[in-house]
Design a protein around this motif. Structure first.
Motif, PDB file in Angstrom:
ATOM      1  N   ASP A   4       0.807  -1.219   0.000  1.00  0.00           N
ATOM      2  CA  ASP A   4       0.000   0.000   0.000  1.00  0.00           C
ATOM      3  C   ASP A   4       0.849   1.282   0.000  1.00  0.00           C
ATOM      4  O   ASP A   4       1.025   1.935   1.029  1.00  0.00           O
ATOM      5  CB  ASP A   4      -0.954   0.027   1.195  1.00  0.00           C
ATOM      6  N   GLY A   5       1.386   1.571  -1.130  1.00  0.00           N
ATOM      7  CA  GLY A   5       2.038   2.862  -1.277  1.00  0.00           C
ATOM      8  C   GLY A   5       3.528   2.827  -1.137  1.00  0.00           C
ATOM      9  O   GLY A   5       4.082   3.575  -0.326  1.00  0.00           O
ATOM     10  N   PHE A   6       4.175   1.976  -1.908  1.00  0.00           N
ATOM     11  CA  PHE A   6       5.630   1.947  -1.835  1.00  0.00           C
ATOM     12  C   PHE A   6       6.206   3.284  -2.263  1.00  0.00           C
ATOM     13  O   PHE A   6       7.181   3.771  -1.697  1.00  0.00           O
ATOM     14  CB  PHE A   6       6.185   0.833  -2.736  1.00  0.00           C
ATOM     15  N   ARG A   7       5.564   3.902  -3.263  1.00  0.00           N
ATOM     16  CA  ARG A   7       6.083   5.157  -3.758  1.00  0.00           C
ATOM     17  C   ARG A   7       6.035   6.243  -2.685  1.00  0.00           C
ATOM     18  O   ARG A   7       6.851   7.169  -2.674  1.00  0.00           O
ATOM     19  CB  ARG A   7       5.284   5.581  -4.998  1.00  0.00           C
ATOM     20  N   THR A   8       5.086   6.111  -1.781  1.00  0.00           N
ATOM     21  CA  THR A   8       5.016   7.067  -0.671  1.00  0.00           C
ATOM     22  C   THR A   8       6.086   6.762   0.383  1.00  0.00           C
ATOM     23  O   THR A   8       6.681   7.657   0.966  1.00  0.00           O
ATOM     24  CB  THR A   8       3.626   7.036  -0.025  1.00  0.00           C
ATOM     25  N   MET A   9       6.328   5.474   0.606  1.00  0.00           N
ATOM     26  CA  MET A   9       7.295   5.073   1.635  1.00  0.00           C
ATOM     27  C   MET A   9       8.697   5.574   1.328  1.00  0.00           C
ATOM     28  O   MET A   9       9.461   5.911   2.227  1.00  0.00           O
ATOM     29  CB  MET A   9       7.325   3.544   1.772  1.00  0.00           C
ATOM     30  N   VAL A  10       9.063   5.632   0.075  1.00  0.00           N
ATOM     31  CA  VAL A  10      10.430   6.019  -0.253  1.00  0.00           C
ATOM     32  C   VAL A  10      10.683   7.487   0.019  1.00  0.00           C
ATOM     33  O   VAL A  10      11.829   7.955  -0.080  1.00  0.00           O
ATOM     34  CB  VAL A  10      10.747   5.706  -1.733  1.00  0.00           C
ATOM     35  N   THR A  11       9.637   8.227   0.361  1.00  0.00           N
ATOM     36  CA  THR A  11       9.817   9.641   0.682  1.00  0.00           C
ATOM     37  C   THR A  11      10.108   9.871   2.161  1.00  0.00           C
ATOM     38  O   THR A  11      10.376  11.007   2.569  1.00  0.00           O
ATOM     39  CB  THR A  11       8.550  10.427   0.293  1.00  0.00           C
ATOM     40  N   ILE A  12      10.026   8.768   2.977  1.00  0.00           N
ATOM     41  CA  ILE A  12      10.310   8.916   4.413  1.00  0.00           C
ATOM     42  C   ILE A  12      11.804   9.064   4.615  1.00  0.00           C
ATOM     43  O   ILE A  12      12.607   8.919   3.689  1.00  0.00           O
ATOM     44  CB  ILE A  12       9.758   7.722   5.218  1.00  0.00           C
ATOM     45  N   GLY A  13      12.193   9.291   5.870  1.00  0.00           N
ATOM     46  CA  GLY A  13      13.603   9.481   6.169  1.00  0.00           C
ATOM     47  C   GLY A  13      14.424   8.230   5.886  1.00  0.00           C
ATOM     48  O   GLY A  13      13.930   7.101   5.956  1.00  0.00           O
ATOM     49  N   SER A  14      15.698   8.465   5.614  1.00  0.00           N
ATOM     50  CA  SER A  14      16.582   7.355   5.273  1.00  0.00           C
ATOM     51  C   SER A  14      16.732   6.378   6.430  1.00  0.00           C
ATOM     52  O   SER A  14      16.909   5.178   6.224  1.00  0.00           O
ATOM     53  CB  SER A  14      17.956   7.899   4.866  1.00  0.00           C
ATOM     54  N   ASP A  15      16.646   6.886   7.674  1.00  0.00           N
ATOM     55  CA  ASP A  15      16.852   6.023   8.851  1.00  0.00           C
ATOM     56  C   ASP A  15      15.588   5.298   9.280  1.00  0.00           C
ATOM     57  O   ASP A  15      15.631   4.468  10.187  1.00  0.00           O
ATOM     58  CB  ASP A  15      17.368   6.856  10.022  1.00  0.00           C
ATOM     59  N   ASP A  16      14.471   5.619   8.677  1.00  0.00           N
ATOM     60  CA  ASP A  16      13.222   4.988   9.080  1.00  0.00           C
ATOM     61  C   ASP A  16      13.134   3.588   8.477  1.00  0.00           C
ATOM     62  O   ASP A  16      13.575   3.347   7.342  1.00  0.00           O
ATOM     63  CB  ASP A  16      12.022   5.830   8.620  1.00  0.00           C
ATOM     64  N   CYS A  17      12.584   2.653   9.283  1.00  0.00           N
ATOM     65  CA  CYS A  17      12.501   1.272   8.811  1.00  0.00           C
ATOM     66  C   CYS A  17      11.153   0.669   9.128  1.00  0.00           C
ATOM     67  O   CYS A  17      10.385   1.185   9.962  1.00  0.00           O
ATOM     68  CB  CYS A  17      13.598   0.409   9.425  1.00  0.00           C
ATOM     69  N   ILE A  18      10.868  -0.427   8.459  1.00  0.00           N
ATOM     70  CA  ILE A  18       9.667  -1.226   8.703  1.00  0.00           C
ATOM     71  C   ILE A  18      10.133  -2.545   9.301  1.00  0.00           C
ATOM     72  O   ILE A  18      11.006  -3.221   8.741  1.00  0.00           O
ATOM     73  CB  ILE A  18       8.893  -1.472   7.401  1.00  0.00           C
ATOM     74  N   ARG A  19       9.571  -2.911  10.459  1.00  0.00           N
ATOM     75  CA  ARG A  19      10.016  -4.125  11.159  1.00  0.00           C
ATOM     76  C   ARG A  19       9.096  -5.292  10.824  1.00  0.00           C
ATOM     77  O   ARG A  19       7.888  -5.150  10.748  1.00  0.00           O
ATOM     78  CB  ARG A  19      10.052  -3.897  12.673  1.00  0.00           C
ATOM     79  N   SER A  20       9.713  -6.442  10.639  1.00  0.00           N
ATOM     80  CA  SER A  20       8.959  -7.636  10.248  1.00  0.00           C
ATOM     81  C   SER A  20       8.133  -8.223  11.380  1.00  0.00           C
ATOM     82  O   SER A  20       7.183  -8.971  11.148  1.00  0.00           O
ATOM     83  CB  SER A  20       9.929  -8.711   9.753  1.00  0.00           C
ATOM     84  N   GLY A  21       8.481  -7.907  12.578  1.00  0.00           N
ATOM     85  CA  GLY A  21       7.881  -8.603  13.720  1.00  0.00           C
ATOM     86  C   GLY A  21       8.756  -9.790  14.114  1.00  0.00           C
ATOM     87  O   GLY A  21       9.570 -10.290  13.326  1.00  0.00           O
ATOM     88  N   MET A  22       8.583 -10.246  15.331  1.00  0.00           N
ATOM     89  CA  MET A  22       9.441 -11.313  15.864  1.00  0.00           C
ATOM     90  C   MET A  22       9.168 -12.648  15.170  1.00  0.00           C
ATOM     91  O   MET A  22       8.029 -13.018  14.926  1.00  0.00           O
ATOM     92  CB  MET A  22       9.232 -11.454  17.374  1.00  0.00           C
ATOM     93  N   CYS A  23      10.243 -13.391  14.884  1.00  0.00           N
ATOM     94  CA  CYS A  23      10.121 -14.757  14.378  1.00  0.00           C
ATOM     95  C   CYS A  23      11.161 -15.622  15.085  1.00  0.00           C
ATOM     96  O   CYS A  23      12.257 -15.158  15.413  1.00  0.00           O
ATOM     97  CB  CYS A  23      10.308 -14.811  12.861  1.00  0.00           C
ATOM     98  N   ALA A  24      10.819 -16.872  15.357  1.00  0.00           N
ATOM     99  CA  ALA A  24      11.696 -17.791  16.104  1.00  0.00           C
ATOM    100  C   ALA A  24      12.378 -18.738  15.130  1.00  0.00           C
ATOM    101  O   ALA A  24      11.709 -19.454  14.375  1.00  0.00           O
ATOM    102  CB  ALA A  24      10.896 -18.573  17.133  1.00  0.00           C
ATOM    103  N   VAL A  25      13.701 -18.726  15.161  1.00  0.00           N
ATOM    104  CA  VAL A  25      14.500 -19.624  14.319  1.00  0.00           C
ATOM    105  C   VAL A  25      15.703 -20.098  15.135  1.00  0.00           C
ATOM    106  O   VAL A  25      16.420 -19.271  15.727  1.00  0.00           O
ATOM    107  CB  VAL A  25      14.997 -18.926  13.034  1.00  0.00           C
ATOM    108  N   GLY A  26      15.901 -21.436  15.169  1.00  0.00           N
ATOM    109  CA  GLY A  26      17.084 -21.980  15.854  1.00  0.00           C
ATOM    110  C   GLY A  26      17.156 -21.647  17.323  1.00  0.00           C
ATOM    111  O   GLY A  26      18.224 -21.289  17.838  1.00  0.00           O
ATOM    112  N   ARG A  27      16.028 -21.684  18.028  1.00  0.00           N
ATOM    113  CA  ARG A  27      15.937 -21.428  19.474  1.00  0.00           C
ATOM    114  C   ARG A  27      16.178 -19.963  19.848  1.00  0.00           C
ATOM    115  O   ARG A  27      16.312 -19.625  21.019  1.00  0.00           O
ATOM    116  CB  ARG A  27      16.922 -22.300  20.260  1.00  0.00           C
ATOM    117  N   TYR A  28      16.189 -19.072  18.841  1.00  0.00           N
ATOM    118  CA  TYR A  28      16.381 -17.641  19.110  1.00  0.00           C
ATOM    119  C   TYR A  28      15.267 -16.836  18.441  1.00  0.00           C
ATOM    120  O   TYR A  28      14.610 -17.298  17.513  1.00  0.00           O
ATOM    121  CB  TYR A  28      17.743 -17.169  18.598  1.00  0.00           C
TER     122      TYR A  28
END
Length: 339
Positions: A4-28
């Motif tokens: 929903d709006g990749f073209r809009t997202m690229v206008t945000i700050g360079s340091d801003d990120c989107i987090r995937s959310g926690m996922c469990a792999v290899g006991r971590y």
């Protein structure tokens, strides 16, 4: 997927990120941070879609190793970017991999990566198997041999903690009731059973030579018999056997039997035979008889010894049996030689 709006997202700050959310792999626990417009360190200085893998949980080892594999795809056109991989070493929470520069923003917008203004990114997290921490091989230190027998063997000499004294042929020997009782059923009954000594701490011992009693005490404390190991005379072995039999020291008694059996001579055969009969040493008795009847000359020589004459007084029935056995043995051997 950046929806929903990749073209809009690229206008945000360079340091801003989107987090995937926690996922469990290899006991971590992990998360992937996606930066839609990252510029710092990009290959051409332009905006790029960048990702990094972040460890959220505490490592169980000094270093957890993991790889991040990712690529951008267009699910409708089956168009995808080359796979990008980035390994990482994680020592504590919030450690991350270096940035993965996936694709430039201009390529995303102009080369068909967008579908309904959304960018799809496939990611794979691989946690490497943990190896045990390297350890240097332990250097084995030489362990000295046990000095327990020596320490215990010194107790009767020092008389430290002694609580009983034996009077044997005008000699006295200090000892410890607990140690004696632990080794001898006779001493156990004498000191802690119904027949325990109540009158005096001095115990008189009759019928045993002082040297034999001393050697027996040494065996009780150390489980060794230096006299036997150093080749003692048959007389000493006989005295020690008497003491071992009286106090129920079966191992010591066996030592004495073996020593006497291996050293039977014409002079000691009859005396040893009487001793074996008196103290129920069946193997020693058999060895004496076997030696005596070995040849007619040995039979005649044994019959002339003082020990054989004493046999009649100390063990009359044995003496009678020997007379009959010797006569039978001499006759059978003479018959065999004449044939």
């Amino acid at each position: 997927m950046l929806r929903d709006g990749f073209r809009t997202m690229v206008t945000i700050g360079s340091d801003d990120c989107i987090r995937s959310g926690m996922c469990a792999v290899g006991r971590y626990e992990w998360e992937i941070c996606v930066y839609p417009a990252w510029t710092a360190g990009s290959p051409d200085g332009d905006k790029w879609v960048a990702l990094r893998l972040v460890l959220l949980s505490k490592p169980n080892t000094p270093a957890v190793r993991a790889n991040l594999r990712c690529q951008a795809v267009n699910p409708n056109l089956w168009y995808e970017t080359p796979v990008k991989k980035q390994p990482g070493v994680f020592g504590r929470p919030k450690n991350s991999t270096p940035f993965v520069y996936l694709v430039s923003v201009s390529d995303v917008q102009n080369k068909g990566y967008l579908a309904a203004d959304a960018l799809t990114v496939e990611c794979t997290i691989t946690v490497l198997k943990e190896s045990p921490a390297p350890t240097s091989p332990a250097k084995e230190m030489p362990v000295p041999s046990s000095n327990l027998p020596k320490n215990l063997g010194d107790l009767p000499q020092t008389e430290m903690g002694a609580d009983v004294t034996f009077l044997v042929s005008d000699e006295s020997f200090a000892a410890h009731k607990n140690i004696l009782a632990a080794r001898s059923p006779v001493f156990k009954a004498q000191f802690f059973g119904e027949m325990k000594e109540k009158v005096s701490q001095d115990v008189e011992v009759d019928g045993i030579e002082a040297a034999g009693f001393k050697a027996m005490l040494h065996f009780i404390y150390t489980d060794t018999v230096p006299e036997l190991e150093q080749g003692l005379e048959a007389v000493m072995a006989q005295h020690l056997l008497v003491a071992a039999d009286r106090y129920g020291l079966d191992k010591l008694k066996m030592f004495c039997e073996n020593k006497l059996s291996s050293g039977i001579t014409v002079d000691t055969a009859a005396t040893t035979l009487a001793l074996a009969e008196q103290h129920n040493c069946l193997r020693l008795k058999a060895s004496c008889v076997e030696f005596i009847v070995s040849t007619p000359e040995v039979i005649d020589a044994v019959l002339e010894t003082e020990g054989y004459k004493d046999l009649a007084a100390s063990c009359f029935f044995v003496w009678v049996g020997c007379k009959l056995f010797f006569c039978a043995g001499r006759s059978s051997q003479v018959y065999a030689w004449e044939k």
